[in-house]
Write a protein that holds these residues in place. Structure first.
Motif, PDB file in Angstrom:
ATOM      1  N   ARG A 191       0.900  -1.158   0.000  1.00  0.00           N
ATOM      2  CA  ARG A 191       0.000   0.000   0.000  1.00  0.00           C
ATOM      3  C   ARG A 191       0.934   1.201   0.000  1.00  0.00           C
ATOM      4  O   ARG A 191       1.557   1.505   1.029  1.00  0.00           O
ATOM      5  CB  ARG A 191      -0.902  -0.029   1.233  1.00  0.00           C
ATOM      6  CG  ARG A 191      -2.119   0.887   1.101  1.00  0.00           C
ATOM      7  CD  ARG A 191      -3.109   0.653   2.224  1.00  0.00           C
ATOM      8  NE  ARG A 191      -2.646   1.202   3.473  1.00  0.00           N
ATOM      9  CZ  ARG A 191      -3.240   2.230   4.113  1.00  0.00           C
ATOM     10  NH1 ARG A 191      -4.306   2.786   3.604  1.00  0.00           N
ATOM     11  NH2 ARG A 191      -2.771   2.651   5.260  1.00  0.00           N
ATOM     12  N   THR A 226      -1.024   6.286  -1.000  1.00  0.00           N
ATOM     13  CA  THR A 226      -2.330   5.800  -0.543  1.00  0.00           C
ATOM     14  C   THR A 226      -2.493   6.007   0.954  1.00  0.00           C
ATOM     15  O   THR A 226      -3.581   6.364   1.431  1.00  0.00           O
ATOM     16  CB  THR A 226      -2.498   4.316  -0.898  1.00  0.00           C
ATOM     17  OG1 THR A 226      -2.391   4.150  -2.308  1.00  0.00           O
ATOM     18  CG2 THR A 226      -3.840   3.773  -0.416  1.00  0.00           C
ATOM     19  N   GLY A 254      -1.177  -7.578   3.045  1.00  0.00           N
ATOM     20  CA  GLY A 254      -1.489  -6.157   3.134  1.00  0.00           C
ATOM     21  C   GLY A 254      -2.366  -5.786   4.306  1.00  0.00           C
ATOM     22  O   GLY A 254      -3.036  -4.750   4.283  1.00  0.00           O
ATOM     23  N   ASP A 313       0.768  -1.911   7.122  1.00  0.00           N
ATOM     24  CA  ASP A 313       1.779  -1.281   6.273  1.00  0.00           C
ATOM     25  C   ASP A 313       3.191  -1.509   6.791  1.00  0.00           C
ATOM     26  O   ASP A 313       4.135  -1.591   5.999  1.00  0.00           O
ATOM     27  CB  ASP A 313       1.523   0.231   6.188  1.00  0.00           C
ATOM     28  CG  ASP A 313       0.117   0.553   5.730  1.00  0.00           C
ATOM     29  OD1 ASP A 313      -0.280   0.030   4.667  1.00  0.00           O
ATOM     30  OD2 ASP A 313      -0.590   1.303   6.439  1.00  0.00           O
TER      31      ASP A 313
END
Length: 264
Positions: free
Chosen positions: A28, A32, A95, A98
């Motif tokens: 990610r 984002t 995911g 992070d």
């Protein structure tokens, strides 16, 4: 046989599994994270002084403090995502978070999957024992005997070390790292081998009961760092924040604060 599909060989199946196990984490990107306004940090909550969750579900520790500081530096909110040592890799690859914090050791297999920040510290495996035994278990050879009961928490580098070095000792897995030291304190195990920071913390938490074994040096040495999905802008931002923070003594201050907070 133009329409037939060849059956996979044993070797091809093993190769496919190996490639899957080493596949990079589902990134990610920093862009984002900034757009969403949330940084997701994975913490096990069972590894003092880095992170420890109490009976009420509250989590504290040096890397909880650091996670808040990182989120502030990125201008986003912090979301702590519970994980475990057994699922740490799978959760990063999926995911679910992070960046993993909380005493993660740098290893080649982890580096193949995600990026590591600059190191926050170097540490190594040391034994913690009942204080009466602190001069008894001072080498791997002293511990690796059939009459010695070693307890280990599964899923991380402690388990890897124990299974690689204690092939003759009686080795028992204890699933909850928050209560594992009671196994030694109450005589159900003789030794727990873990990273020095945890040995020192638990010894302070149980004065006169648990002590660091009088080893001349740690059994091994490894860096600890923050482990994140592969996104160069994210790594660059984390490294810049962390380099400046370490120069200011932030990590030592966070560890000191955690050591003074005796939460079980």
């Amino acid at each position: 046989m133009s329409g037939a599909h060849p059956r996979p060989t044993f070797i091809s199946v093993i190769l496919a599994l190996a490639l899957s196990a080493a596949s990079p984490a589902l990134a990610r990107p920093l862009s984002t994270i900034e757009t969403d306004g949330i940084l997701r940090v994975g913490l096990t909550g069972d590894y003092a002084p880095f992170s420890l969750r109490d009976a009420r579900g509250n989590i504290a520790g040096a890397d909880v403090t650091m996670a808040r500081a990182l989120a502030d530096a990125l201008g986003v909110k912090l979301l702590i995502v519970p994980t475990t040592w057994k699922t740490l890799q799978a959760d990063l690859q999926a995911g679910r978070y992070d960046i993993a914090m909380g005493g993660v050791s740098v290893t080649p297999d982890r580096a193949a999957i995600g990026d590591f920040s600059v190191p926050v510290m170097r540490d190594g495996k040391r034994p913690i024992v009942r204080c009466a035994d602190k001069d008894r278990y001072i080498s791997v050879e002293d511990i690796d005997k059939p009459n010695v009961h070693v307890v280990v928490n599964p899923g991380g580098t402690n388990e890897r070390f124990a299974k690689a070095h204690f092939t003759h000792a009686a080795l028992t897995e204890h699933p909850d790292n928050r209560t594992i030291f009671q196994e030694v304190a109450e005589g159900r195990a003789d030794v727990m081998v873990t990273d020095g920071a945890e040995v020192d913390y638990q010894s302070r938490l149980h004065p006169g009961v648990l002590c660091p074994a009088a080893v001349p040096d740690a059994f091994d040495h490894a860096a600890k760092a923050y482990w994140m999905s592969k996104d160069q802008p994210l790594k660059d931002a984390v490294d810049k924040w962390l380099t400046d923070c370490l120069k200011d003594g932030c990590y030592e201050a966070a560890l000191k604060q955690a050591a003074e907070t005796k939460t079980e």
